[in-house]
Each structure stands twice: as C-alpha cells, then as structure tokens.
Design a protein around this motif. Structure first.
Motif, PDB file in Angstrom:
ATOM      1  N   ASN A  56     -14.705 -26.913 -12.412  1.00  0.00           N
ATOM      2  CA  ASN A  56     -15.136 -27.257 -13.979  1.00  0.00           C
ATOM      3  C   ASN A  56     -15.189 -27.602 -14.363  1.00  0.00           C
ATOM      4  O   ASN A  56     -16.121 -27.702 -15.083  1.00  0.00           O
ATOM      5  N   LYS A  57     -14.097 -28.658 -14.394  1.00  0.00           N
ATOM      6  CA  LYS A  57     -15.183 -29.645 -15.560  1.00  0.00           C
ATOM      7  C   LYS A  57     -16.052 -30.726 -15.218  1.00  0.00           C
ATOM      8  O   LYS A  57     -16.364 -31.052 -15.959  1.00  0.00           O
ATOM      9  N   ARG A  58     -16.441 -30.348 -14.140  1.00  0.00           N
ATOM     10  CA  ARG A  58     -17.656 -30.870 -13.480  1.00  0.00           C
ATOM     11  C   ARG A  58     -18.990 -30.807 -14.165  1.00  0.00           C
ATOM     12  O   ARG A  58     -20.071 -30.642 -14.542  1.00  0.00           O
ATOM     13  N   GLU A  59     -18.790 -29.327 -13.632  1.00  0.00           N
ATOM     14  CA  GLU A  59     -19.960 -27.612 -14.385  1.00  0.00           C
ATOM     15  C   GLU A  59     -19.759 -28.244 -15.524  1.00  0.00           C
ATOM     16  O   GLU A  59     -20.133 -28.166 -16.025  1.00  0.00           O
ATOM     17  N   ASP A  60     -18.354 -28.074 -16.568  1.00  0.00           N
ATOM     18  CA  ASP A  60     -18.563 -28.263 -17.951  1.00  0.00           C
ATOM     19  C   ASP A  60     -19.221 -29.416 -18.013  1.00  0.00           C
ATOM     20  O   ASP A  60     -19.651 -29.423 -19.257  1.00  0.00           O
ATOM     21  N   ALA A  61     -19.134 -30.470 -18.052  1.00  0.00           N
ATOM     22  CA  ALA A  61     -19.564 -31.659 -18.225  1.00  0.00           C
ATOM     23  C   ALA A  61     -20.992 -31.508 -17.278  1.00  0.00           C
ATOM     24  O   ALA A  61     -21.612 -32.671 -18.705  1.00  0.00           O
ATOM     25  N   GLN A  86     -26.473 -31.126 -19.948  1.00  0.00           N
ATOM     26  CA  GLN A  86     -27.911 -29.932 -20.296  1.00  0.00           C
ATOM     27  C   GLN A  86     -28.288 -30.262 -21.849  1.00  0.00           C
ATOM     28  O   GLN A  86     -28.842 -30.194 -22.230  1.00  0.00           O
ATOM     29  N   THR A  87     -27.343 -29.825 -22.329  1.00  0.00           N
ATOM     30  CA  THR A  87     -27.131 -29.581 -23.466  1.00  0.00           C
ATOM     31  C   THR A  87     -27.489 -30.010 -24.675  1.00  0.00           C
ATOM     32  O   THR A  87     -28.390 -30.271 -25.326  1.00  0.00           O
ATOM     33  N   ARG A  88     -27.075 -31.379 -24.535  1.00  0.00           N
ATOM     34  CA  ARG A  88     -27.432 -32.522 -25.686  1.00  0.00           C
ATOM     35  C   ARG A  88     -28.257 -33.397 -25.504  1.00  0.00           C
ATOM     36  O   ARG A  88     -29.558 -33.216 -26.738  1.00  0.00           O
ATOM     37  N   ALA A  89     -28.834 -33.159 -24.582  1.00  0.00           N
ATOM     38  CA  ALA A  89     -29.891 -33.170 -23.260  1.00  0.00           C
ATOM     39  C   ALA A  89     -31.356 -32.590 -24.114  1.00  0.00           C
ATOM     40  O   ALA A  89     -32.221 -33.050 -24.856  1.00  0.00           O
ATOM     41  N   ARG A  90     -31.535 -31.293 -23.936  1.00  0.00           N
ATOM     42  CA  ARG A  90     -31.625 -30.329 -24.731  1.00  0.00           C
ATOM     43  C   ARG A  90     -32.294 -30.501 -26.546  1.00  0.00           C
ATOM     44  O   ARG A  90     -33.292 -30.324 -26.712  1.00  0.00           O
ATOM     45  N   LYS A  91     -31.007 -30.793 -27.047  1.00  0.00           N
ATOM     46  CA  LYS A  91     -30.705 -30.525 -28.020  1.00  0.00           C
ATOM     47  C   LYS A  91     -32.058 -31.701 -29.032  1.00  0.00           C
ATOM     48  O   LYS A  91     -32.338 -31.811 -30.006  1.00  0.00           O
ATOM     49  N   SER A  92     -31.681 -33.302 -28.083  1.00  0.00           N
ATOM     50  CA  SER A  92     -32.462 -34.084 -27.734  1.00  0.00           C
ATOM     51  C   SER A  92     -33.681 -33.862 -27.772  1.00  0.00           C
ATOM     52  O   SER A  92     -34.822 -34.524 -28.993  1.00  0.00           O
ATOM     53  N   ARG A  93     -34.244 -33.376 -26.879  1.00  0.00           N
ATOM     54  CA  ARG A  93     -35.512 -33.280 -27.078  1.00  0.00           C
ATOM     55  C   ARG A  93     -36.174 -32.305 -27.674  1.00  0.00           C
ATOM     56  O   ARG A  93     -37.259 -32.579 -28.724  1.00  0.00           O
ATOM     57  N   GLN A  94     -35.328 -31.574 -27.836  1.00  0.00           N
ATOM     58  CA  GLN A  94     -35.616 -30.522 -29.765  1.00  0.00           C
ATOM     59  C   GLN A  94     -36.048 -31.441 -30.606  1.00  0.00           C
ATOM     60  O   GLN A  94     -36.820 -31.068 -31.285  1.00  0.00           O
ATOM     61  N   LYS A  95     -35.283 -32.010 -31.084  1.00  0.00           N
ATOM     62  CA  LYS A  95     -35.129 -32.887 -32.025  1.00  0.00           C
ATOM     63  C   LYS A  95     -36.439 -33.468 -31.974  1.00  0.00           C
ATOM     64  O   LYS A  95     -36.974 -33.332 -33.442  1.00  0.00           O
ATOM     65  N   ALA A  96     -36.674 -34.416 -30.940  1.00  0.00           N
ATOM     66  CA  ALA A  96     -37.814 -35.112 -31.195  1.00  0.00           C
ATOM     67  C   ALA A  96     -39.397 -33.980 -31.262  1.00  0.00           C
ATOM     68  O   ALA A  96     -40.104 -34.806 -32.138  1.00  0.00           O
ATOM     69  N   LYS A  97     -39.093 -32.934 -30.463  1.00  0.00           N
ATOM     70  CA  LYS A  97     -40.232 -31.802 -30.461  1.00  0.00           C
ATOM     71  C   LYS A  97     -40.629 -32.042 -32.086  1.00  0.00           C
ATOM     72  O   LYS A  97     -41.706 -31.918 -32.667  1.00  0.00           O
ATOM     73  N   ARG A  98     -39.698 -31.588 -32.638  1.00  0.00           N
ATOM     74  CA  ARG A  98     -39.482 -31.574 -34.365  1.00  0.00           C
ATOM     75  C   ARG A  98     -39.854 -32.404 -35.653  1.00  0.00           C
ATOM     76  O   ARG A  98     -40.517 -32.136 -35.660  1.00  0.00           O
ATOM     77  N   THR A  99     -39.466 -33.749 -34.990  1.00  0.00           N
ATOM     78  CA  THR A  99     -39.790 -34.547 -35.968  1.00  0.00           C
ATOM     79  C   THR A  99     -41.634 -34.721 -35.329  1.00  0.00           C
ATOM     80  O   THR A  99     -42.112 -35.323 -36.529  1.00  0.00           O
ATOM     81  N   GLU A 100     -41.546 -34.740 -34.296  1.00  0.00           N
ATOM     82  CA  GLU A 100     -43.546 -35.501 -33.743  1.00  0.00           C
ATOM     83  C   GLU A 100     -44.076 -33.645 -34.725  1.00  0.00           C
ATOM     84  O   GLU A 100     -45.084 -34.245 -34.667  1.00  0.00           O
TER      85      GLU A 100
END
Length: 185
Positions: free
Chosen positions: A135-140, A145-159
């Motif tokens: 469960n810890k591995r799955e949670d991590a 994945q959530t952090r990577a998705r948010k950073s991609r969204q932020k990069a697209k938004r600034t672009e």
C-alpha cells in the motif's frame, strides 16, 4: 529478500502463506491418525481384573489406565482431564500407548501448540506487513503521478499564457494594466 517474498505472496492478490500452514497442519494430523476398522469384539474385561499383567494387555481397552510402579490397571478417571497424583503420578501413568507417559505428552503437546500458534502469528504479521508495504508503494506511486501531472498542467498553463500575451502584443492588444477593460484601450 523480504520485498521479494512479499511480492511473490501478493502477485495473485491472494495470500498463500496461511493456507499453506493450514494445509501442512491438516496433512500432519491426517497422516498421523490411523483409520480404525470396526471389529466386533466380546465385552471387554474390566480394567481392575487386568492388574499385575502387562501394560500392553491392560491398554487393549481404551478406558483403562496403567500405572507402572504399582502395575495396576484401573479405569481412567473420566472426571479429570489428567489422572490425579493420588491415582498415579503423571510420569508413571500410561494410557493408549505404553511408551508415552502423560508428563512427556503434556510437554510435547504444549511445545507443539506454542510453535503452531507462533507460526500462525508470524504468518499473519508477515502478510499484514507485506500488505502495508504494498500500500505504501502504491500510495507513493500515485503521489508521484499526481505531482508529475500537476507540474505538466502548470507548464502548459504558463505556455498558454505566454502565447496569449504574444498574440495580444502582435495585434496591439497588450494590456499594461491587467485590470483595464479591453474597450478602454
């Protein structure tokens, strides 16, 4: 090593360790018991009449208890689980088999029971720990994945904002004051 063991246990989603322990215990108990053939025998002779004979002859009747030092064959005291010391000391009492005394039987059964209980507890703890690790591995993984998705969204938004600003500058609609209306320019 432990993570390899845990992943092997949980690969199919079903924990096999408790089932394996149960199967081993069941197999050992099943193999140790013998099938008894029903025989028609005459009425058994009373136990006290078999005194001063041999242990084997006394224990032919399952209701008899043999006391080695006194060489007495007596009815098993069914009111008590173990025969009282006044009847026969545990070390000298024989029931069922002549070579097994009650004292050794109690010690052996206690040790075996303790080992089985400890084994079951260890298996349960190992399974719970493997599940928590999984469960810890799955949670991590989900968190990464959530952090990577948010950073991609932020990069697209600034672009996107940069492109919109470029278009506004190209057509002379650039705002110096972001709060000014487009009609006021």
């Amino acid at each position: 090593m432990q993570s390899v063991f845990c992943t092997r246990l949980t690969m199919s989603g079903v924990y096999r360790a408790p089932a394996l322990v149960f199967a081993l215990i069941f197999g050992a108990v099943f193999m140790s018991t013998k099938a008894q053939e029903p025989t028609s025998s005459p009425a058994p002779t009373p136990c006290p009449s078999r005194s001063n004979t041999s242990c084997a002859e006394c224990l032919q009747n399952v209701t008899c208890l043999w006391c080695t030092p006194t060489k007495q064959c007596m009815d098993y005291p069914v009111r008590n689980i173990l025969p009282p010391r006044s009847v026969c000391p545990l070390n000298d009492a024989r029931w069922g088999l002549c070579w097994v005394n009650f004292q050794i039987l109690i010690i052996t059964m206690s040790v075996l029971g303790g080992v089985i209980i400890i084994g079951i507890v260890v298996c349960c703890c190992c399974c719970c720990k493997c599940e928590r690790i999984g469960n810890k591995r799955e949670d991590a993984k989900v968190e990464r994945q959530t952090r990577a998705r948010k950073s991609r969204q932020k990069a697209k938004r600034t672009e996107m904002h940069l492109r919109h600003d470029e278009i506004r500058q190209k057509y002379g609609m650039a705002k110096d004051n972001p709060y000014a209306r487009m009609n006021d320019q």
